[in-house]
Design an enzyme around this catalytic site. Structure first.
Site, mmCIF file in Angstrom:
data_model
loop_
_atom_site.group_PDB
_atom_site.id
_atom_site.type_symbol
_atom_site.label_atom_id
_atom_site.label_comp_id
_atom_site.label_asym_id
_atom_site.label_seq_id
_atom_site.Cartn_x
_atom_site.Cartn_y
_atom_site.Cartn_z
ATOM 1 N N SER A 120 0.847 -1.182 0.000
ATOM 2 C CA SER A 120 0.000 0.000 0.000
ATOM 3 C C SER A 120 0.891 1.244 0.000
ATOM 4 O O SER A 120 1.701 1.417 -0.896
ATOM 5 C CB SER A 120 -0.954 -0.055 1.191
ATOM 6 O OG SER A 120 -2.003 0.845 1.050
ATOM 7 N N TRP A 121 0.770 2.135 1.000
ATOM 8 C CA TRP A 121 1.711 3.253 1.082
ATOM 9 C C TRP A 121 3.136 2.725 1.200
ATOM 10 O O TRP A 121 4.084 3.334 0.695
ATOM 11 C CB TRP A 121 1.370 4.148 2.276
ATOM 12 C CG TRP A 121 2.536 4.986 2.729
ATOM 13 C CD1 TRP A 121 3.284 4.829 3.862
ATOM 14 C CD2 TRP A 121 3.126 6.099 2.034
ATOM 15 N NE1 TRP A 121 4.290 5.772 3.916
ATOM 16 C CE2 TRP A 121 4.205 6.560 2.812
ATOM 17 C CE3 TRP A 121 2.830 6.752 0.821
ATOM 18 C CZ2 TRP A 121 5.001 7.634 2.425
ATOM 19 C CZ3 TRP A 121 3.629 7.826 0.440
ATOM 20 C CH2 TRP A 121 4.696 8.264 1.231
#
Length: 328
Positions: A120-121
């Protein structure tokens, strides 16, 4: 952007729980100290884990995706979250501060190069770090790709995902006056940084709850927000980064710089039904990255702990370990 729904169903794919052999608070300057731990084999293949969010923090479960007899596993909490201090602080907290912190961790631990693992991030940060320091990256393993583009933010905070979860989106949206709903990130920003602890906590829970509700493919829409302290750090940091375009200089900065890491082997594990980071980003990334392999998990959403995603990540890390041992 890194929730952990369904962990009980995923543990059968993971290695046994382990404890760190080293823990420290590393002074990175600017008034920040970050938590860093090492697990597994001190003489093993170094792998550094980038958690999601921004603001999610690392967890003991993240240690278990790697064979502890083979890997030297480095986890850390990024600025402002988890065990790092000051908590929930956005001062001197940008993508480029994090890249510098990662390099400080590497040099402090005496590591020449390492495998970089992030979701994700954490996948965003892994790509940005690799593009800044390709000479120190042996392999990239990414999950739930987020490229930090406005299109992705518009999808999740502009009603795209809400079209699939209208009742959950309505709860998120109804906390904001109608006249402010054209920019939900800005509207929440005003409240998450209001200076009133009760208001900040209320909106932090809503921000974290919206994301957590959509993390798992088996979600009922009632994801929860976690403890108030966690929700406040997660929401403030994530909103801070998204309000500033993740501090990138161009809308397509990651994609525009793929030539810098074209030679680095990579594995991308993506849930087919990821509602937070839709698969189009992973597909686009793979098309521009000749040394990568995209694994689309058929029945999976966004969460690290989706059983299919966990299984593929462990298999991928085992395969990398075998390759490294053969070549060495």
């Amino acid at each position: 952007m890194d929730k952990a729904s369904g962990q009980k169903r995923a543990v059968s794919h993971l290695y046994a729980p382990i404890d760190p052999f080293d823990q420290q608070m590393l002074d990175v300057g600017d008034g920040h100290r970050i938590y860093v731990e090492q697990c597994g084999n001190p003489d093993g293949i170094p792998v550094v884990v980038f958690h999601g969010g921004p603001g999610g923090g690392c967890s003991p479960m993240m240690r278990r995706y790697f064979n502890p007899a083979v890997y030297r596993i480095i986890l850390f909490d990024q600025r402002g979250c988890g065990r790092s201090r000051p908590h929930a602080s956005v001062e001197n907290n940008t993508t480029w501060h994090l890249v510098a912190d990662i390099e400080l961790i590497r040099t402090t631990l005496g590591i020449a190069d390492w495998v970089v693992f992030g979701g994700s991030w954490g996948a965003t940060l892994a790509l940005i770090y690799a593009q800044a320091h390709p000479e120190h990256v042996l392999h990239l393993v990414l999950r739930g790709v987020f490229l930090s583009t406005q299109r992705e933010l518009d999808w999740f905070y502009g009603g795209g995902a809400g079209a699939f979860w209208p009742e959950v989106w309505e709860n998120f949206e109804n906390l904001i006056p109608v006249e402010e709903r054209g920019d939900m990130i800005a509207a929440y920003h005003r409240r998450l940084f209001s200076g009133d602890a009760m208001i900040e906590t209320r909106y932090a829970r809503a921000w974290a709850g919206w994301e957590n509700a959509l993390a798992s493919i088996d979600s009922t829409g009632a994801g929860g927000s976690g403890p108030a302290e966690y929700a406040r750090a997660f929401a403030r940091l994530e909103n801070h980064y998204f309000s500033h375009g993740c501090f990138l200089t161009a809308e397509q900065q990651i994609l525009n710089n793929m030539d810098k890491i074209a030679h680095i082997p990579g594995i991308i594990v993506q849930g087919r039904f990821d509602m937070i980071c839709p698969p189009v980003s992973a597909h686009t990334l793979a098309d521009l990255w000749p040394a990568s392999r995209l694994i689309m998990v058929p029945k999976a959403g966004h969460a690290l702990s989706e059983p299919g995603i966990s299984a593929e990540l462990v298999l991928s890390m085992d395969a990398i370990a075998i390759t490294k041992m053969i070549t060495n």
